[in-house]
Enzyme design. Structure first.
Site, short mmCIF file in Angstrom:
data_model
loop_
_atom_site.label_atom_id
_atom_site.label_comp_id
_atom_site.label_asym_id
_atom_site.label_seq_id
_atom_site.Cartn_x
_atom_site.Cartn_y
_atom_site.Cartn_z
CG ASP A 189 12.48 35.24 67.10
OD1 ASP A 189 12.62 34.00 67.37
OD2 ASP A 189 13.11 36.00 66.70
CD GLU A 190 13.08 29.74 66.27
OE1 GLU A 190 13.88 29.12 65.17
OE2 GLU A 190 13.56 29.73 67.31
CG ASP A 223 14.86 33.77 63.87
OD1 ASP A 223 15.10 32.72 64.69
OD2 ASP A 223 15.04 35.12 64.28
P1 TTP Z 1 16.65 35.11 68.64
O1 TTP Z 1 15.74 34.75 67.39
O2 TTP Z 1 17.72 34.04 68.76
O3 TTP Z 1 17.23 36.36 68.39
P2 TTP Z 1 16.79 37.98 67.76
O4 TTP Z 1 15.49 37.57 67.12
O5 TTP Z 1 16.80 38.60 68.63
O6 TTP Z 1 18.03 38.23 66.67
P3 TTP Z 1 18.06 37.28 65.36
O7 TTP Z 1 18.11 38.47 64.36
O8 TTP Z 1 19.48 36.86 65.25
O9 TTP Z 1 17.35 36.44 64.95
O10 TTP Z 1 15.74 35.08 69.63
C1 TTP Z 1 14.37 35.76 69.79
C2 TTP Z 1 14.12 36.66 71.06
O11 TTP Z 1 14.30 35.75 72.27
C3 TTP Z 1 15.25 37.71 71.30
O12 TTP Z 1 14.78 38.82 70.43
C4 TTP Z 1 15.26 37.81 72.79
C5 TTP Z 1 14.85 36.39 73.35
N1 TTP Z 1 15.97 35.89 73.70
C6 TTP Z 1 16.32 35.93 75.13
O13 TTP Z 1 15.34 36.31 75.71
N2 TTP Z 1 17.57 35.20 75.47
C7 TTP Z 1 18.38 34.52 74.62
O14 TTP Z 1 19.37 33.84 75.06
C8 TTP Z 1 17.90 34.43 73.29
C9 TTP Z 1 18.94 33.70 72.44
C10 TTP Z 1 16.87 35.08 72.71
MG MG Z 2 15.11 35.92 65.79
#
Ligand code: TTP
Ligand code: MG
Length: 349
Positions: free
Chosen positions: A107-108, A10
């Site tokens: 992103d995962e 992720d």
């Molecule tokens: P995430 O992997 O949940 O968050 P992140 O990558 O920003 O942070 P982390 O380091 O905790 O993984 O989500 C990936 C992307 O998806 C995030 O950058 C933006 C988008 N996203 C939204 O647009 N709305 C949301 O509510 C969430 C959770 C994510």
């Molecule tokens: Mg993320």
């Protein structure tokens, strides 16, 4: 079931991290990506850099609230196209490490690394290094015997983390976590479980199966009962991109009538293009195949200047291919193949 090794990756603060690639001057500052980038307008936070999270800012929070918590933050508009481009690059890199990959969000991803000889930790470091070298971005990785635990693990040491989790670690490392962290526990289930006195995954693990089934239904109750113990046998949902898409038909009686061949080819092309479009693809090469009454088989292909999903273009190209066959023998089968397939995010069904 044989012992599996699943890796979950992720990206860290993904949208914000991608923005920092083109705004390096903002590095170290709180950065918030959301809506139009104007915190005075309606909209929610998509993500926040880790610096901004220290102020209590998180995804889905109204931008105005974020502005009140941290007025000095840099607010940027969401630019999906750029994030998608970066996402594709990362997924392509991951495919170098395992062909068994399940794409999750932007992103995962999960990778089945059961068949890799390399020690998992070494492999994970190689993946992190490769992604960082090619994109300048960091990610967090979890490795475990199943998807459920791998996903929990990747979240345990963010950002830039690497966590190995085993079934025997479940009581010490998983049970203290809030039940919401468990896959399949959304806000509604969380609320119901709270009413049953459950706040941690450990609390959940103490509930008898019968109680969970009675309150949450058979399927969901059974899943939660196993999940709380770190058990998850679900396979990766891999999707292999097709290399080509084809339609063909064998005539009831061998034919020689060119007009009929054109008619049948047109229908086959129509069906192939419909499938092409339905799956969000474009093609570059059109191939027509004929099998004669004596089973001799020939094909002619044409490659276009650029990929297309336009039925008329593809039909015309197919007819051009057909015109290249000398029709002195009867035909028993005709087929069309569309290859050189590509798919753009914007073409996704
Ligand atoms: P995430 O992997 O949940 O968050 P992140 O990558 O920003 O942070 P982390 O380091 O905790 O993984 O989500 C990936 C992307 O998806 C995030 O950058 C933006 C988008 N996203 C939204 O647009 N709305 C949301 O509510 C969430 C959770 C994510
Ligand atoms: Mg993320």
């Amino acid at each position: 079931m044989m012992n599996r090794l699943i890796l979950h990756l992720d990206m860290d603060a993904f949208f914000a991290a991608v923005e920092l690639l083109r705004h390096p001057e903002l590095r170290g500052r709180p950065v918030i990506v959301g809506g139009s980038g104007d915190p005075m307008q309606r909209g929610v936070v998509s993500t926040a850099s880790y610096e901004a999270r220290k102020f209590g800012i998180h995804s889905a929070m109204p931008l105005r609230t974020a502005f009140h918590l941290c007025p000095q933050a840099a607010f940027l508009p969401v630019d999906y196209r750029t994030y998608e481009k970066e996402s594709k690059k990362i997924k392509a890199l991951l495919r170098e490490f395992s062909s068994r990959i399940e794409n999750m969000g932007i992103d995962e991803a999960f990778l089945d690394i059961s068949y890799r000889r390399q020690p998992p930790e070494e492999l994970a470091r190689a993946i992190k290094a490769r992604i960082h070298k090619e994109t300048g971005l960091t990610c967090s990785i979890g490795i475990a015997p199943n998807k459920l635990l791998a996903k929990l693990a990747s979240d345990m040491d963010k950002p830039d983390g690497l966590t190995l989790l085993n079934e025997k670690d479940v009581p010490s490392r998983v049970w203290p976590l809030p039940v919401r962290k468990l896959w399949g526990v959304g806000p509604k289930t969380e609320e119901r479980l709270r009413a049953m006195g459950v706040t941690t995954i450990g609390d959940l693990a103490r509930l008898p199966l019968a109680t969970l089934v009675a309150r949450l239904g058979r399927a969901h109750g059974a899943w939660l009962h196993q999940a709380a113990r770190g058990i998850d046998n679900s396979p990766l949902v891999t999707f292999r991109e097709p290399k080509s898409l084809s339609r063909e038909t064998t005539f009831q009686r061998d034919i020689k009538n060119p007009a009929l061949l054109v008619e049948v080819l047109t229908r086959l092309v129509g069906e192939a293009v419909a499938r092409l479009k339905k799956q969000g693809y474009r093609c570059r090469t059109v191939t027509v195949k004929l099998r004669y009454a004596d089973f001799e088989t020939h094909q002619h292909a044409a490659t276009l200047d650029r990929t297309t999903a336009d039925p008329e273009t593809i039909r015309r190209t197919a007819r051009r291919c057909l015109a290249r066959f000398p029709l002195e023998k009867r035909v028993r089968l005709i087929g069309v193949r569309l290859s050189g397939l590509t798919r753009r995010m914007s073409d996704l069904p």
